[in-house]
Design a protein around this motif. Sequence first.
Motif, PDB file in Angstrom:
ATOM      1  N   LEU A  98       0.995  -1.138   0.055  1.00 51.29           N
ATOM      2  CA  LEU A  98       0.022   0.051  -0.053  1.00 51.29           C
ATOM      3  C   LEU A  98       0.832   1.259  -0.084  1.00 51.29           C
ATOM      4  CD1 LEU A  98      -2.399   1.770   0.272  1.00 51.29           C
ATOM      5  CD2 LEU A  98      -2.348   1.088   2.787  1.00 51.29           C
ATOM      6  N   GLU A 122      -0.923   9.021   5.861  1.00 53.06           N
ATOM      7  CA  GLU A 122      -1.443   7.700   5.971  1.00 53.06           C
ATOM      8  C   GLU A 122      -0.110   6.731   5.911  1.00 53.06           C
ATOM      9  OE1 GLU A 122      -4.834   6.453   3.624  1.00 53.06           O
ATOM     10  OE2 GLU A 122      -4.041   4.472   3.257  1.00 53.06           O
ATOM     11  N   GLU A 126       1.009   3.871   8.360  1.00 57.31           N
ATOM     12  CA  GLU A 126       1.168   2.489   8.148  1.00 57.31           C
ATOM     13  C   GLU A 126       2.671   2.062   8.545  1.00 57.31           C
ATOM     14  OE1 GLU A 126      -1.244   0.975   7.654  1.00 57.31           O
ATOM     15  OE2 GLU A 126      -2.461   1.375   5.849  1.00 57.31           O
ATOM     16  N   GLU A 175      -7.516  -3.898   3.438  1.00 56.42           N
ATOM     17  CA  GLU A 175      -7.795  -3.129   4.902  1.00 56.42           C
ATOM     18  C   GLU A 175      -9.173  -3.578   5.365  1.00 56.42           C
ATOM     19  OE1 GLU A 175      -7.389   1.034   3.632  1.00 56.42           O
ATOM     20  OE2 GLU A 175      -5.471   0.815   4.534  1.00 56.42           O
ATOM     21  N   GLU A 206      -7.492   3.182  10.711  1.00 55.31           N
ATOM     22  CA  GLU A 206      -7.672   2.515   9.555  1.00 55.31           C
ATOM     23  C   GLU A 206      -8.929   3.105   9.193  1.00 55.31           C
ATOM     24  OE1 GLU A 206      -5.126   0.682   8.810  1.00 55.31           O
ATOM     25  OE2 GLU A 206      -5.792  -0.188   7.053  1.00 55.31           O
ATOM     26  N   HIS A 209      -8.154   5.512   6.595  1.00 57.33           N
ATOM     27  CA  HIS A 209      -7.525   4.986   5.482  1.00 57.33           C
ATOM     28  C   HIS A 209      -8.608   4.366   4.309  1.00 57.33           C
ATOM     29  CE1 HIS A 209      -3.658   3.954   8.023  1.00 57.33           C
ATOM     30  NE2 HIS A 209      -4.128   5.220   7.853  1.00 57.33           N
TER      31      HIS A 209
HETATM   32 FE   LIG Z   1      -4.368   1.336   6.306  1.00 50.06          FE
END
Ligand SMILES: [Fe+2]
Length: 309
Positions: A98, A122, A126, A175, A206, A209
Amino acid sequence: MTVVTDGAVLRDALGLLKDREEVAERLLEASVKHSFDPDTELDWDAPPAPDKWFWPPELVSLYDTPLWRRMPEEQRMDLARHEAASLASLGIWFEIILMQLLVRHIYDMPVTSAHVQYALTEIGDETRHSKMFARLIRTSGTPTYAVTRLHHNMARVMKTISTTPGSFASTLLGEEILDWMQRLTFPDERVQPLVRGVTRIHVVEEARHVRYAREELRRQMVTAPAWQRRLVGVTSGQSAQVFALSFVNPKVYTDVGLDRAEAVAQVRASGHRREVMQTGAKRLTDFLDDVGVLRGAGRRMWRSSGLLA
Ligand SMILES: [Fe+2]
Ligand SMILES: [Fe+2]
């Protein structure tokens, strides 16, 4: 919204789209308020509680199979510990993929835009998650469970060449199903406090995201040419097949003293497991259907992955 065929449909679809910058600004504000440093937030030195699970038993692959019923409680809990490590390993793999997809996504965009600033935020989330999952694996005293060489290399190609809508469809696949499991894990009092802490942090961060990827995929499915929309269906269907196969590494069964072939066969035949995976994927497949990804050959591939009823 269905596949865009004419101007009127296109205008309707555009009406559903939220302003890209507005979405990103809201996500940036939420990130300032609710971001965590797992290294200081969690108690990594506390010894694991002997009577607690590393993963809720109902979410363990063999749950409710004839083999599970024959296993002593201690072996079931050991399997849960290894499956948690397998999912954490898978999570790190997804996150590394990702991060590259996000970097490719923003490469040509205005660097001061909120949309790019959020993508960088983001990526920061991560990096913390992947370190947190790795620390959890080390603390759990289990091996790291890598995916097969073939899947590892298929993802190498995908993350290097995939089109942008394909990237966001795969991101959501990585995800949303794990997120569904983690939402059941963090409030569960039968689960190890450290695992609850890890999954709570992950669920909170999350959610942003998922929002970012969904808004972007919806936007891109409206503007992408027809060939690209069809391609997204097929590439995401292929990702779903790889995902379903690599979800739990079968080495976990040998590592807890089970016969691998028997365990894999029982998981495949398990109605409970099928329901868990399809329920976990439902929020995602409903969304993909809504934005026009689940059509034709792509839909058939999703079905054969077992994630779509
Ligand atoms: Fe994520
Ligand atoms: Fe993450």
